[in-house]
Motif scaffolding. Structure first.
Motif, PDB file in Angstrom:
ATOM      1  N   UNK A  63      -3.335   2.475  -3.719  1.00  0.00           N
ATOM      2  CA  UNK A  63      -2.831   3.815  -3.372  1.00  0.00           C
ATOM      3  C   UNK A  63      -3.896   4.518  -2.535  1.00  0.00           C
ATOM      4  N   UNK A  64      -3.460   5.082  -1.403  1.00  0.00           N
ATOM      5  CA  UNK A  64      -4.367   5.897  -0.590  1.00  0.00           C
ATOM      6  C   UNK A  64      -3.975   7.352  -0.800  1.00  0.00           C
ATOM      7  N   UNK A  65      -4.913   8.161  -1.269  1.00  0.00           N
ATOM      8  CA  UNK A  65      -4.607   9.553  -1.600  1.00  0.00           C
ATOM      9  C   UNK A  65      -5.366  10.478  -0.643  1.00  0.00           C
ATOM     10  N   UNK A 105       0.243  15.046  -6.509  1.00  0.00           N
ATOM     11  CA  UNK A 105      -0.253  13.822  -5.884  1.00  0.00           C
ATOM     12  C   UNK A 105      -1.067  12.990  -6.861  1.00  0.00           C
ATOM     13  N   UNK A 106      -1.922  13.656  -7.646  1.00  0.00           N
ATOM     14  CA  UNK A 106      -2.773  12.908  -8.582  1.00  0.00           C
ATOM     15  C   UNK A 106      -1.913  12.315  -9.713  1.00  0.00           C
ATOM     16  N   UNK A 107      -0.962  13.112 -10.222  1.00  0.00           N
ATOM     17  CA  UNK A 107      -0.118  12.596 -11.316  1.00  0.00           C
ATOM     18  C   UNK A 107       0.654  11.367 -10.842  1.00  0.00           C
ATOM     19  N   UNK A 108       1.154  11.401  -9.620  1.00  0.00           N
ATOM     20  CA  UNK A 108       1.883  10.241  -9.098  1.00  0.00           C
ATOM     21  C   UNK A 108       0.942   9.048  -8.941  1.00  0.00           C
ATOM     22  N   UNK A 109      -0.217   9.296  -8.325  1.00  0.00           N
ATOM     23  CA  UNK A 109      -1.170   8.196  -8.111  1.00  0.00           C
ATOM     24  C   UNK A 109      -1.555   7.560  -9.447  1.00  0.00           C
ATOM     25  N   UNK A 110      -1.805   8.413 -10.446  1.00  0.00           N
ATOM     26  CA  UNK A 110      -2.233   7.910 -11.745  1.00  0.00           C
ATOM     27  C   UNK A 110      -1.122   7.083 -12.403  1.00  0.00           C
ATOM     28  N   UNK A 111       0.113   7.564 -12.280  1.00  0.00           N
ATOM     29  CA  UNK A 111       1.235   6.823 -12.871  1.00  0.00           C
ATOM     30  C   UNK A 111       1.448   5.474 -12.179  1.00  0.00           C
ATOM     31  N   UNK A 112       1.289   5.453 -10.852  1.00  0.00           N
ATOM     32  CA  UNK A 112       1.415   4.169 -10.139  1.00  0.00           C
ATOM     33  C   UNK A 112       0.315   3.223 -10.630  1.00  0.00           C
ATOM     34  N   UNK A 113      -0.884   3.773 -10.715  1.00  0.00           N
ATOM     35  CA  UNK A 113      -2.062   2.990 -11.110  1.00  0.00           C
ATOM     36  C   UNK A 113      -1.845   2.312 -12.465  1.00  0.00           C
ATOM     37  N   UNK A 114      -1.329   3.070 -13.431  1.00  0.00           N
ATOM     38  CA  UNK A 114      -1.255   2.438 -14.766  1.00  0.00           C
ATOM     39  C   UNK A 114       0.052   1.697 -15.006  1.00  0.00           C
ATOM     40  N   UNK A 115       1.086   1.971 -14.166  1.00  0.00           N
ATOM     41  CA  UNK A 115       2.358   1.266 -14.377  1.00  0.00           C
ATOM     42  C   UNK A 115       2.443  -0.040 -13.590  1.00  0.00           C
ATOM     43  N   UNK A 116       1.674  -0.148 -12.494  1.00  0.00           N
ATOM     44  CA  UNK A 116       1.834  -1.317 -11.619  1.00  0.00           C
ATOM     45  C   UNK A 116       1.456  -2.604 -12.357  1.00  0.00           C
ATOM     46  N   UNK A 117       2.325  -3.578 -12.278  1.00  0.00           N
ATOM     47  CA  UNK A 117       2.058  -4.874 -12.924  1.00  0.00           C
ATOM     48  C   UNK A 117       1.473  -5.864 -11.921  1.00  0.00           C
ATOM     49  N   UNK A 118       1.147  -5.382 -10.756  1.00  0.00           N
ATOM     50  CA  UNK A 118       0.527  -6.213  -9.714  1.00  0.00           C
ATOM     51  C   UNK A 118      -0.485  -5.313  -8.994  1.00  0.00           C
ATOM     52  N   UNK A 119      -1.393  -5.885  -8.208  1.00  0.00           N
ATOM     53  CA  UNK A 119      -2.437  -5.048  -7.609  1.00  0.00           C
ATOM     54  C   UNK A 119      -1.854  -4.117  -6.540  1.00  0.00           C
ATOM     55  N   UNK A 120      -1.664  -2.866  -6.883  1.00  0.00           N
ATOM     56  CA  UNK A 120      -1.150  -1.895  -5.902  1.00  0.00           C
ATOM     57  C   UNK A 120      -2.326  -1.051  -5.424  1.00  0.00           C
ATOM     58  N   UNK A 153       0.854  -1.198   0.000  1.00  0.00           N
ATOM     59  CA  UNK A 153       0.000   0.000   0.000  1.00  0.00           C
ATOM     60  C   UNK A 153       0.890   1.249   0.000  1.00  0.00           C
ATOM     61  N   UNK A 154       0.562   2.180  -0.887  1.00  0.00           N
ATOM     62  CA  UNK A 154       1.338   3.424  -0.968  1.00  0.00           C
ATOM     63  C   UNK A 154       0.433   4.575  -0.551  1.00  0.00           C
ATOM     64  N   UNK A 155       0.880   5.371   0.400  1.00  0.00           N
ATOM     65  CA  UNK A 155       0.114   6.550   0.821  1.00  0.00           C
ATOM     66  C   UNK A 155       0.671   7.798   0.141  1.00  0.00           C
ATOM     67  N   UNK A 156      -0.217   8.667  -0.295  1.00  0.00           N
ATOM     68  CA  UNK A 156       0.213   9.954  -0.868  1.00  0.00           C
ATOM     69  C   UNK A 156      -0.543  11.038  -0.116  1.00  0.00           C
ATOM     70  N   UNK A 157       0.187  11.999   0.421  1.00  0.00           N
ATOM     71  CA  UNK A 157      -0.481  13.103   1.130  1.00  0.00           C
ATOM     72  C   UNK A 157      -0.508  14.310   0.208  1.00  0.00           C
ATOM     73  N   UNK A 158      -1.706  14.724  -0.162  1.00  0.00           N
ATOM     74  CA  UNK A 158      -1.871  15.874  -1.043  1.00  0.00           C
ATOM     75  C   UNK A 158      -2.362  15.439  -2.404  1.00  0.00           C
ATOM     76  N   UNK A 159      -3.538  15.949  -2.801  1.00  0.00           N
ATOM     77  CA  UNK A 159      -4.095  15.598  -4.111  1.00  0.00           C
ATOM     78  C   UNK A 159      -4.232  16.823  -4.989  1.00  0.00           C
ATOM     79  N   UNK A 160      -3.161  17.617  -5.065  1.00  0.00           N
ATOM     80  CA  UNK A 160      -3.050  18.625  -6.105  1.00  0.00           C
ATOM     81  C   UNK A 160      -2.532  17.916  -7.347  1.00  0.00           C
ATOM     82  N   UNK A 161      -1.981  18.672  -8.302  1.00  0.00           N
ATOM     83  CA  UNK A 161      -1.496  18.014  -9.524  1.00  0.00           C
ATOM     84  C   UNK A 161      -0.450  16.944  -9.195  1.00  0.00           C
TER      85      UNK A 161
END
Ligand SMILES: Cc1cc2nc3c(=O)[nH]c(=O)nc-3n(C[C@H](O)[C@H](O)[C@H](O)COP(=O)(O)OP(=O)(O)OC[C@H]3O[C@@H](n4cnc5c(N)ncnc54)[C@H](O)[C@@H]3O)c2cc1C
Length: 467
Positions: free
Chosen positions: A28-30, A11-26, A1-9
């Motif tokens: 993310x808590x934003x 935080x969201x860009x990071x969350x989105x990149x993790x989401x589409x790059x992960x090859x296993x079920x990751x 589980x990956x936590x991200x604090x802050x959902x401005x550009x």
């Protein structure tokens, strides 16, 4: 589980990149403490006259899909109202709130499980403290949640400005946070307004006041009185070779190239654009003494040429100056006084630049603090940052521009060790990269950090931590 604090550009860009790059079920808590995820400081405005300061073609949120924002503009029904049919979308400066919708559309996609089962879960809460343990990182939130994650990323962005001398302005006359648009909208239409700071936030404030048909005089004050320059339709990227060089030589080369460009019928903006992709490299090539000298003497000039505004915004600012309603002046506040009557204007004693020490008095019914985000974390009142500082989990960078970080975004603790569970990105990493505030830079950084967090080594430590 990956936590991200802050959902401005960031935080969201990071969350989105993790989401589409992960090859296993990751998972993310934003976390975001604002009412809405995905807007942050820059894109929460609802004023359509607050425009992006980069043309749409340069604003893709994704490093590997350069047309993503333009495609969003083409297909989004709400955005259509803000696009001019007679012009190429790529060259248009669209409202910042439309960019907020775009970021939120990325977030919306990542809330449904990816083909590998990854998902981004959004939590509307403020993280007030973290503890680093052998089993991962434990977060405490304002609403009493306690959550454990394997890795944590601070995407906390811009802190509000410090008040400094402006703390002497009575609260009813002071807009301490310039992104609190409701406060600016509450300023009486006939009030005399002093805006302290002459950068992009000053421009935003003036545009807000203009939309409200403000009638009173407005003075914008900063030490050098340098306001952002305008974009211009002539500009194009120049592939000029810029070598990493010493600061003095760089400055000379920049001025000479700009002059030559103008003399040969071109535009100085082409030279600044040519440097755009090189700024991080040039910054890293300077030693610390030169970086200090740059920040002290040259940064205000560089910033006003580098962070430019849309031509229509520049036109409105210029018209207000010509009409005598807006004055941009260079000077230093030396004293602030009131005569004790709540309705009486604040008296601000200013030493104009080049006045040989003479002072003048400005009277303002409202003072707006546009001095820029507080970057010195020691002065940041945020409970999360204070808690991490107290525990020695973070330390400021050498220039007090943000947090000390390694090349891949790992936070460096008080003892100088790089964490492999705590990371950051975006404006907090300015001390390392300098040019890392705008979308074109953060999108690359968020892509690289997502890969770092998902790398096999990172995953290994994740599994060990969970076991
Ligand atoms: C007014 C303005 C206009 C800009 N215009 C442009 C432009 O036109 N083009 C461009 O390329 N760049 C522009 N930028 C720069 C750029 O887009 C921003 O710097 C970038 O969006 C940074 O985003 P961020 O997510 O790092 O920070 P922020 O936008 O500051 O977001 C950080 C978020 O973290 C949240 N947060 C912080 N601490 C906590 C906590 N403890 N718990 C929960 N949530 C927390 C905050 O509420 C905030 O929403 C602009 C910036 C500003 C300020």
């Amino acid at each position: 589980m990956i936590g991200i604090i802050g959902a401005g550009y960031s935080g969201v860009a990071l969350a989105y990149n993790i989401y589409r790059e992960a090859q296993y079920p990751e998972h993310v808590l934003l976390f975001e403490r604002r009412k809405e995820h995905g807007l942050g400081a820059a894109y929460s405005t609802t004023n359509p006259e607050h425009l992006l300061n980069v043309p749409a073609g340069g604003m893709s949120g994704l490093a590997d899909e350069p047309d993503d924002f333009v495609n969003f503009l083409r297909r989004d029904r709400r955005a259509a109202a803000y696009i001019r049919g007679d012009q190429n979308i790529r060259n248009q400066f669209v409202p910042r709130m439309v960019y907020g919708w775009y970021i939120q559309s990325l977030l919306a996609q990542s809330r449904s499980p990816s083909s590998h089962g990854s998902v981004v879960e959004t939590i509307g809460d403020e993280v007030t403290g973290v503890m680093s343990t052998k089993q991962g990182v434990v977060l405490h939130t304002q609403r009493g949640r306690v959550v454990r994650v394997d890795k944590l990323v601070l995407a906390t962005g811009h802190a509000p400005p410090s008040q400094g001398l402006l703390a002497a302005v009575p609260a009813e006359h002071l807009v301490a946070d310039p992104w609190n648009y409701a406060r600016i909208e509450g300023i009486d239409r006939n009030a005399s307004v002093l805006i302290v700071g002459t950068g992009l936030t000053m421009v935003d404030t003036v545009i807000t006041l203009a939309k409200l048909e403000h009638r009173g005089p407005i003075v914008a004050l900063s030490r050098r009185g340098l306001a952002p320059q305008s974009h211009c339709s002539l500009e194009s990227d120049d592939p000029a070779e810029w070598q990493v060089d010493r600061l003095r030589a760089l400055r000379r080369k920049l001025c000479r190239s700009g002059r030559n460009r103008v003399e040969s019928g071109g535009d100085w903006r082409e030279v600044v654009n040519a440097l755009r992709g090189k700024t991080q490299e040039l910054w890293l090539g300077l030693n610390q003494r030169e970086q200090n000298a740059f920040l002290r003497h040259l940064a205000p000039y560089w910033e006003s040429h580098r962070h430019r505004i849309a031509p229509e915004v520049a036109g409105r600012i210029q018209a207000m100056i010509q009409a005598g309603q807006l004055r941009i002046m260079a000077g230093k506040i030396v004293n602030i006084a009131t005569d004790g009557q709540p309705a009486a204007p604040v008296q601000i004693s200013v030493r104009p630049r080049g006045s040989g020490g003479n002072t003048m008095m400005l009277r303002a019914d409202a003072v707006v603090n546009c001095t820029g985000p507080e970057t010195n974390i020691a002065r940041n009142q945020d409970p999360l940052i204070q808690s991490m500082l107290r525990q020695g989990l973070i330390r400021p960078d050498a220039h007090r521009l943000g947090l000390d970080v390694s090349d891949d975004g790992g936070l460096i603790n008080a003892a100088g060790n790089v964490s492999d569970t705590l990371f950051t990105l975006g404006p907090t990493t300015r001390g390392r990269w300098y040019e890392i505030v705008a979308v074109p830079d953060i999108r690359k950084q968020s892509h690289a950090l997502a890969r770092r967090l998902l790398s096999p080594i990172a995953r290994e430590s994740r599994l060990v931590a969970v076991a």
